[in-house]
Design a protein around this motif. Structure first.
Motif, PDB file in Angstrom:
ATOM      1  N   PRO A 126       1.041  -1.182  -0.138  1.00 53.34           N
ATOM      2  CA  PRO A 126      -0.036  -0.118  -0.245  1.00 53.34           C
ATOM      3  C   PRO A 126       0.805   1.363  -0.031  1.00 53.34           C
ATOM      4  CG  PRO A 126      -0.804  -1.612   1.685  1.00 53.34           C
ATOM      5  CD  PRO A 126       0.473  -2.098   1.244  1.00 53.34           C
ATOM      6  N   SER A 127       0.526   2.303  -0.766  1.00 50.72           N
ATOM      7  CA  SER A 127       1.456   3.507  -1.035  1.00 50.72           C
ATOM      8  C   SER A 127       0.524   4.516  -1.723  1.00 50.72           C
ATOM      9  CB  SER A 127       2.509   3.149  -2.039  1.00 50.72           C
ATOM     10  OG  SER A 127       2.250   2.943  -3.180  1.00 50.72           O
ATOM     11  N   LEU A 128       1.197   5.524  -1.407  1.00 50.33           N
ATOM     12  CA  LEU A 128       0.494   6.989  -2.046  1.00 50.33           C
ATOM     13  C   LEU A 128      -0.016   6.323  -3.722  1.00 50.33           C
ATOM     14  CD1 LEU A 128       1.523  10.527  -2.175  1.00 50.33           C
ATOM     15  CD2 LEU A 128       1.131   9.424  -4.267  1.00 50.33           C
ATOM     16  N   HIS A 129       0.800   6.002  -4.518  1.00 49.24           N
ATOM     17  CA  HIS A 129       0.798   5.657  -5.890  1.00 49.24           C
ATOM     18  C   HIS A 129      -0.390   4.584  -5.944  1.00 49.24           C
ATOM     19  CE1 HIS A 129       3.650   8.602  -7.252  1.00 49.24           C
ATOM     20  NE2 HIS A 129       4.494   7.778  -6.409  1.00 49.24           N
ATOM     21  N   SER A 130      -0.704   3.539  -5.278  1.00 54.70           N
ATOM     22  CA  SER A 130      -1.487   2.544  -5.133  1.00 54.70           C
ATOM     23  C   SER A 130      -2.649   2.745  -4.860  1.00 54.70           C
ATOM     24  CB  SER A 130      -1.195   1.377  -4.503  1.00 54.70           C
ATOM     25  OG  SER A 130      -0.751   1.316  -3.128  1.00 54.70           O
ATOM     26  N   ALA A 158      -4.422   8.322   0.000  1.00 59.68           N
ATOM     27  CA  ALA A 158      -3.221   8.637  -0.852  1.00 59.68           C
ATOM     28  C   ALA A 158      -2.663   9.904  -0.265  1.00 59.68           C
ATOM     29  CB  ALA A 158      -3.584   8.726  -2.382  1.00 59.68           C
ATOM     30  N   VAL A 159      -3.411  10.703   0.073  1.00 60.76           N
ATOM     31  CA  VAL A 159      -3.097  12.131   0.865  1.00 60.76           C
ATOM     32  C   VAL A 159      -2.401  11.803   2.049  1.00 60.76           C
ATOM     33  CG1 VAL A 159      -3.985  14.109   1.661  1.00 60.76           C
ATOM     34  CG2 VAL A 159      -4.694  13.688  -0.511  1.00 60.76           C
ATOM     35  N   ALA A 160      -2.898  10.912   2.757  1.00 57.77           N
ATOM     36  CA  ALA A 160      -2.267  10.423   4.269  1.00 57.77           C
ATOM     37  C   ALA A 160      -1.060   9.930   3.943  1.00 57.77           C
ATOM     38  CB  ALA A 160      -3.497   9.667   4.929  1.00 57.77           C
ATOM     39  N   ALA A 161      -0.881   9.350   2.969  1.00 51.69           N
ATOM     40  CA  ALA A 161       0.522   8.550   2.623  1.00 51.69           C
ATOM     41  C   ALA A 161       1.551   9.670   2.018  1.00 51.69           C
ATOM     42  CB  ALA A 161       0.132   7.507   1.931  1.00 51.69           C
ATOM     43  N   SER A 162       1.254  10.982   1.827  1.00 54.13           N
ATOM     44  CA  SER A 162       1.726  11.887   1.008  1.00 54.13           C
ATOM     45  C   SER A 162       2.923  12.360   2.209  1.00 54.13           C
ATOM     46  CB  SER A 162       1.117  12.903   0.554  1.00 54.13           C
ATOM     47  OG  SER A 162       0.654  13.719   1.268  1.00 54.13           O
ATOM     48  N   GLU A 220       5.801  17.046  -5.402  1.00 55.65           N
ATOM     49  CA  GLU A 220       4.894  16.963  -6.452  1.00 55.65           C
ATOM     50  C   GLU A 220       4.146  15.790  -6.520  1.00 55.65           C
ATOM     51  OE1 GLU A 220       5.610  16.429 -11.529  1.00 55.65           O
ATOM     52  OE2 GLU A 220       7.099  16.495 -10.131  1.00 55.65           O
ATOM     53  N   SER A 221       4.130  14.831  -5.982  1.00 56.51           N
ATOM     54  CA  SER A 221       3.237  13.825  -5.966  1.00 56.51           C
ATOM     55  C   SER A 221       2.314  14.225  -4.708  1.00 56.51           C
ATOM     56  CB  SER A 221       3.853  12.319  -5.187  1.00 56.51           C
ATOM     57  OG  SER A 221       4.449  11.746  -6.243  1.00 56.51           O
ATOM     58  N   ALA A 222       2.670  14.739  -3.577  1.00 57.81           N
ATOM     59  CA  ALA A 222       1.555  15.329  -2.639  1.00 57.81           C
ATOM     60  C   ALA A 222       0.723  16.201  -3.021  1.00 57.81           C
ATOM     61  CB  ALA A 222       2.401  15.888  -1.530  1.00 57.81           C
ATOM     62  N   ALA A 223       1.313  17.112  -4.038  1.00 59.09           N
ATOM     63  CA  ALA A 223       0.542  18.202  -4.858  1.00 59.09           C
ATOM     64  C   ALA A 223      -0.482  17.406  -5.724  1.00 59.09           C
ATOM     65  CB  ALA A 223       1.440  19.302  -5.428  1.00 59.09           C
ATOM     66  N   TRP A 224      -0.052  16.497  -6.533  1.00 59.84           N
ATOM     67  CA  TRP A 224      -0.817  15.888  -7.516  1.00 59.84           C
ATOM     68  C   TRP A 224      -2.034  14.979  -6.486  1.00 59.84           C
ATOM     69  CZ3 TRP A 224      -0.429   9.960  -8.236  1.00 59.84           C
ATOM     70  CH2 TRP A 224      -1.235   9.442  -9.212  1.00 59.84           C
ATOM     71  N   VAL A 225      -1.919  14.399  -5.603  1.00 54.89           N
ATOM     72  CA  VAL A 225      -2.913  13.521  -4.826  1.00 54.89           C
ATOM     73  C   VAL A 225      -3.668  14.722  -4.517  1.00 54.89           C
ATOM     74  CG1 VAL A 225      -1.725  11.480  -4.557  1.00 54.89           C
ATOM     75  CG2 VAL A 225      -1.434  12.981  -2.687  1.00 54.89           C
ATOM     76  N   GLN A 238       3.632  22.609  -3.833  1.00 63.20           N
ATOM     77  CA  GLN A 238       4.171  23.395  -4.948  1.00 63.20           C
ATOM     78  C   GLN A 238       3.230  24.657  -5.318  1.00 63.20           C
ATOM     79  OE1 GLN A 238       4.929  20.535  -8.353  1.00 63.20           O
ATOM     80  NE2 GLN A 238       6.723  20.189  -7.730  1.00 63.20           N
ATOM     81  N   HIS A 239       3.993  25.725  -5.082  1.00 61.86           N
ATOM     82  CA  HIS A 239       2.937  26.934  -5.174  1.00 61.86           C
ATOM     83  C   HIS A 239       2.747  27.235  -6.603  1.00 61.86           C
ATOM     84  CE1 HIS A 239       7.034  28.564  -6.322  1.00 61.86           C
ATOM     85  NE2 HIS A 239       6.400  29.729  -6.766  1.00 61.86           N
ATOM     86  N   ASP A 240       3.560  26.621  -7.558  1.00 56.74           N
ATOM     87  CA  ASP A 240       3.292  26.777  -8.820  1.00 56.74           C
ATOM     88  C   ASP A 240       2.651  25.657  -9.511  1.00 56.74           C
ATOM     89  OD1 ASP A 240       5.690  25.458  -8.917  1.00 56.74           O
ATOM     90  OD2 ASP A 240       6.652  26.703 -10.256  1.00 56.74           O
ATOM     91  N   TYR A 241       2.138  24.670  -8.932  1.00 57.95           N
ATOM     92  CA  TYR A 241       1.557  23.650  -9.390  1.00 57.95           C
ATOM     93  C   TYR A 241       0.369  23.785 -10.232  1.00 57.95           C
ATOM     94  CZ  TYR A 241       0.090  18.744  -9.856  1.00 57.95           C
ATOM     95  OH  TYR A 241       0.124  17.106 -10.129  1.00 57.95           O
ATOM     96  N   ALA A 242       0.541  23.769 -11.731  1.00 60.87           N
ATOM     97  CA  ALA A 242      -0.434  24.059 -12.712  1.00 60.87           C
ATOM     98  C   ALA A 242      -1.841  23.503 -12.662  1.00 60.87           C
ATOM     99  CB  ALA A 242      -0.075  24.151 -14.164  1.00 60.87           C
ATOM    100  N   PRO A 243      -1.840  22.089 -12.430  1.00 66.60           N
ATOM    101  CA  PRO A 243      -3.181  21.675 -12.088  1.00 66.60           C
ATOM    102  C   PRO A 243      -4.201  22.106 -11.075  1.00 66.60           C
ATOM    103  CG  PRO A 243      -1.442  19.873 -12.612  1.00 66.60           C
ATOM    104  CD  PRO A 243      -0.742  21.122 -12.257  1.00 66.60           C
TER     105      PRO A 243
END
Length: 305
Positions: A21-25, A49-53, A59-64, A92-97
Motif C-alpha cells: 500500500p502506498s500513495l501511488h497504489s 493517498a493524501v495521508a500517505a504523502s 510533486e506527488s503530494a500536490a498531485w494527490v 508546490q506553489h506553482d502547481y499548474a493543475p
C-alpha cells in the motif's frame, strides 16, 4: 487502463495494494473507482493517498491533493475542494493543475475575472490545449473577446501536436474542422482505447454527421458507468441528434446535475438540448462563436453528487 481493460487493471491494482500500500497504489485505486462511477469510494481512496504523502515528494503530494480536490468539487463540496487545492499549492506553489482547478471553480461560480487570473497563470506554466481552452472561455466570460481569440489562435497552432485528443474535443465543441477532429481521434485510438478517447471519437464523429458511428463509440465510453459531466453532455447531444428523445433527456438531466464541471461554452450548448430534443437539431445546435486493505473494486457507495 489506457487501453480500456479495467477488469485487468482492477486485478493488477488490487495486487499492488495487497503487496505494498502506498500513495501511488491508493491513487490508482481511487481513479479506478472514479472510472467505475463510485465517487464516494474514489474520495475515500484518495484520502488514503493524501495521508500517505510527504513533503519529501512534493510533486506527488500536490498531485494527490489536486485529484482529491477535483473529486470534492464534483461532489459539490466546494469549500473542502478549495481547501484541498490550497494544500496542494503549499507543496508546490506553482502547481499548474491545482491552479487550473481553482480557476475552473471560480468560473463555475461566475467569478470570471478571478478565474481568468488563476487559469492564465496555470496556462503560462502548462500551455496545453486543456488549459488554453479553459482560458479562452474564461476570457470570453470576462468580456475580453480579443484576448480569447488570441489564445484560440495559439491553440489552433499547437493543439494537434500537444494533445490531439483534447484538441479534437475542442474542435468538435466549437463545430470546427470536424474531419480533422475525427482523424485525430482515430489516430489516438490506435494508442489508447480508453473511455475518454472513445468519447472524443464519438463527439467528433457526431459533429461530422456520422451518428451511427458516434453511437458505437459513445456506448464504449459509457460502458463502465463513469459519472462525468462531459460524457453526459456529449451523450445528451448525440442521442438528441439520433432522435433518441428518452436517452437524450436522461443524459441531459445527468449532465445538468454536474454542470458546474463543464466549461461555459459546453454549458451553453447543453442548455440547447431540451429544445433540440423536440425540434430540428441542426437549427438548435449551432457552432459556438467567439466562442491499507482497500478493495479496489468496492461496490458503489451512496452517491453524493
Amino acid at each position: 487502463m489506457e487501453q480500456g481493460r479495467l477488469k485487468e487493471a482492477t486485478k493488477a491494482y488490487q495486487t499492488m495494494l495487497d503487496l505494498k500500500p502506498s500513495l501511488h497504489s491508493y491513487a490508482r485505486a481511487a481513479h479506478l473507482r472514479w472510472l467505475k462511477g463510485d465517487l464516494t469510494g474514489a474520495i475515500e481512496a484518495m484520502q488514503l493517498a493524501v495521508a500517505a504523502s510527504s513533503p519529501q515528494d512534493a510533486e506527488s503530494a500536490a498531485w494527490v491533493n489536486t485529484r482529491l480536490a477535483s473529486y470534492q468539487f464534483q461532489a459539490g463540496d466546494n469549500n473542502e475542494a478549495r481547501r484541498t487545492a490550497d494544500i496542494a499549492l503549499t507543496y508546490q506553489h506553482d502547481y499548474a493543475p491545482a491552479l487550473l482547478l481553482r480557476g475552473r471553480m471560480k468560473l463555475s461560480e461566475g467569478k470570471s475575472d478571478d478565474a481568468t487570473a488563476q487559469i492564465q497563470t496555470a496556462t503560462q506554466l502548462n500551455p496545453l490545449p486543456e488549459y488554453r481552452w479553459a482560458l479562452a472561455d474564461a476570457l470570453r466570460e470576462a468580456g475580453r473577446e480579443s484576448d480569447a481569440l488570441n489564445i484560440e489562435q495559439l491553440l489552433r497552432q499547437t493543439g494537434a501536436a500537444d494533445d490531439p485528443r483534447t484538441y479534437a474535443l475542442y474542435l468538435a465543441t466549437r463545430c470546427q474542422l470536424p474531419e480533422t477532429a475525427v482523424r485525430l481521434t482515430e489516430s489516438e485510438l490506435k494508442e489508447r482505447a480508453d473511455i475518454f478517447t472513445h468519447d472524443a471519437a464519438a463527439w467528433s464523429l457526431a459533429r461530422a454527421g456520422r451518428i451511427d458511428d458516434a453511437l458505437t463509440h459513445l456506448g464504449q465510453a459509457l460502458a463502465e458507468g463513469t459519472k462525468d459531466a462531459r460524457l453526459f453532455f456529449h451523450a445528451a447531444v448525440i442521442h438528441s441528434k439520433a432522435g433518441h428523445k428518452e436517452e437524450a433527456s436522461r443524459f441531459f438531466e445527468q449532465a445538468t446535475r454536474l454542470t458546474h464541471l463543464l466549461l461555459p461554452s459546453e454549458r451553453q450548448q447543453l442548455q440547447l438540448v431540451p429544445g433540440a430534443i423536440n425540434s430540428d437539431f441542426a437549427d438548435s445546435m449551432r457552432p459556438v462563436t467567439g466562442a491499507s486493505a482497500l478493495n479496489v473494486a468496492a461496490t458503489e457507495s451512496p452517491r453524493r453528487d
